[in-house]
Write a protein that holds these residues in place. Structure first.
Motif: not given
Length: 546
Positions: A30, A109, A115
């Motif tokens: 992420s 994202t 994300r």
């Protein structure tokens, strides 16, 4: 042989699964936010600031921009990218002194679709960038008749840095020492002792005064007012033990002195009238002349001009040196000094009680003469703009002579209300700058529009003969010689109020005269008094409160 081929297939499949042919690792990390501007918790942020957010890796720009929000809403603007940094520039400035909370949701994202792991929120507060203003003062600018024991209060548009305001406060002349106090946005300065009487104070609060955010006052505050005079009873120093004639009190234009006179009346060398000038502050008195009777005094602030009943002359007193006297015969016989003059006019005008008309004295050339066509008894005058208005008095044909004191100062321009009996025998005329107010021989006051040939727009019947009336704001003030009242006339309706001033006038009094500078009325000594000779001053504030 078949067994060997099967082993090779299995080995090849294993190699493919293990990626030994060089296939890359899949990105499943992420993205994070590594830097923001403004920083979380910042205060005093410029209202024109942009918002910048730096990410740990390359991002999907469209998704990040859609994931960005604020509370309250930031004005619409534009996005721009520089590497992994997003900058949002509002299309207009932010609100002042407002806490903005910026949120980046997990819908943001990176370029492969990872994300944000968590919603990211940060906030900042914008600065106060509006300069403060003064919204109210007491006294207000230009106010007069301020009690000498008053405090000074100033209200600002927002909370102020009290130390800076008090340091920026000054006055000319200096106020007495005192103390500051604050209630909300209002500062009050209270002097320890009374201010001086009849002084024009000028208060300044400079732009060194700031609000709590350090914004200086938008403009320096400058206000001025004038303190009132108090009641006065001034014992007059006469050159005589007893007299047969006293005059009234005539204040100077600057409010520092008054003139009065007494002595033995007469027409000829037996006339023994003395003129005095009294300094109000210390009551000192100076005799200016003897053997010269007086009828009317006009002080313009530089010179004092006096009509002489005998000898038949006008007199000029240099105020800086009041013993410097000039006398001129204006061919008027009994010569009357007229209040209705103005310092910037090239001529000073005089009247007469013997019907010769209007006399003039050219100040620069020191020359005198008569205005042609002005033959009449002239007792008083009034000024509106550049025009002087002279009512014909006594037995003259009624009318008001008009002279343009600037463009044609030695000619009668026209006559208003010529032959109109309603202004017959006029001996008093005053003005509010728009209308004339003329007292006729039946003590009525005619309110006159001086445009054209003149129109009487109202008639006031005060019921008594008013002496030396004066227009003060929306009213007319005057005294009489028959009692100790001051009469106040509404100049719109003609309504009359009688103010009994006997409590302030313990002895017999004579002619009253309004003092515009000191805003009150003087009563001179009673004509013929041989004992107590006292001048009394009653400020308008006291009169109005009676």
């Amino acid at each position: 042989m078949k067994k060997i081929l099967l082993v090779l297939v299995v080995l090849l499949f294993s190699l493919v699964l293990s990626g030994c042919w060089g296939e890359k690792d899949i990105d499943t990390t992420s993205p994070t936010i590594t830097e923001i501007s403004p920083a979380d918790g910042d205060t005093e942020v410029d209202i024109s600031t942009a918002v910048s957010i730096t990410f740990s890796e390359e991002m999907n720009k469209d998704r990040v921009e859609k994931a960005l929000s604020s509370d309250p809403a930031i004005p619409s603007g534009t996005f721009s990218w520089s590497g992994t940094t997003l900058t949002f520039t509002p299309g207009s400035v932010l609100d002042e002194v407002t806490v903005y909370e910026i949120t980046v949701s997990t819908s943001a994202t990176d370029v492969v679709g990872n994300r944000l792991a968590n919603v990211y929120t940060f906030g900042f507060e914008t600065a106060d960038e509006t300069p403060p203003t003064a919204t109210e003062t007491s006294p207000f600018d230009g106010e007069t008749d301020i009690d000498i024991g008053s405090s000074i209060a100033i209200t600002f548009s927002e909370p102020m840095d009290t130390v800076s305001v008090e340091g920026a406060f000054s006055s000319i002349p200096n106020l007495p020492a005192g103390n500051f106090s604050w209630v909300g946005n209002t500062v009050t300065f209270t002097p320890d002792t009374d201010m001086d009487e009849l002084v024009e104070y000028e208060i300044t609060v400079s732009t060194d005064a700031t609000d709590l955010a350090g914004n200086p006052l938008e403009n320096a505050l400058l206000i001025g007012w004038k303190t009132s005079a108090s009641y006065k009873a001034i014992v007059l120093d006469s050159d005589f033990d007893s007299v047969t004639s006293n005059g009234g009190v005539v204040p100077s234009a600057d409010g520092k002195y008054f003139y009065w006179w007494d002595g033995t009346s007469g027409e000829g060398w037996d006339c023994n009238i003395h003129l005095y000038r009294v300094k109000i502050s210390d009551r000192s008195s100076q005799t200016l002349w003897t053997n010269r009777s007086i009828w009317g005094i006009y002080d313009d602030g530089v010179d004092t001009w006096v009509g002489n009943y005998y000898p038949y002359e006008g007199s000029r007193i240099l105020n800086e040196n009041p013993t410097d006297l000039t006398f001129r015969n204006l061919s008027l016989g009994h010569t009357i000094g007229l209040i209705g003059n103005r310092i910037d006019f090239p001529y000073v005008y005089f009247g007469t009680s013997q019907g010769m008309g209007i006399g003039y004295w050219n100040k620069a050339a020191d020359a005198t003469g008569l205005v042609p066509g002005s033959t009449a008894y002239i007792y008083q005058s009034a000024v509106i703009g550049n025009k002087i208005y002279f009512p014909r008095g006594h037995v003259s044909t009624p009318g008001i002579l008009v002279v343009d004191a600037v463009s044609n100062p030695t000619s009668v321009e026209k006559t208003l209300l010529n032959g109109d009996g309603r202004i017959k025998g006029s001996s008093e005329i005053i003005t509010d700058g728009v209308y004339l107010y003329v007292r006729n021989d039946t003590s009525e006051i005619q309110k006159i529009d001086p445009s054209g040939s003149g129109t009487i727009v109202a008639t006031f019947s005060p019921g008594m003969t008013l002496i030396n009336p004066a227009v003060v704001k929306d009213r007319i003030y005057a005294g009489t010689v028959v009692n100790k009242n001051v009469y106040i006339i509404n100049k719109e309706t003609g309504g009359v109020e009688a103010k009994d001033c006997s409590a302030y006038l313990p002895t017999a009094v004579g002619t009253p005269m309004w003092d515009h500078f000191n805003d009150g009325i003087w009563f001179g000594p009673f004509s013929g008094a041989t004992a107590s000779r006292t001048a009394y001053f009653i400020p308008r504030s006291l009169i109005d409160d009676l």
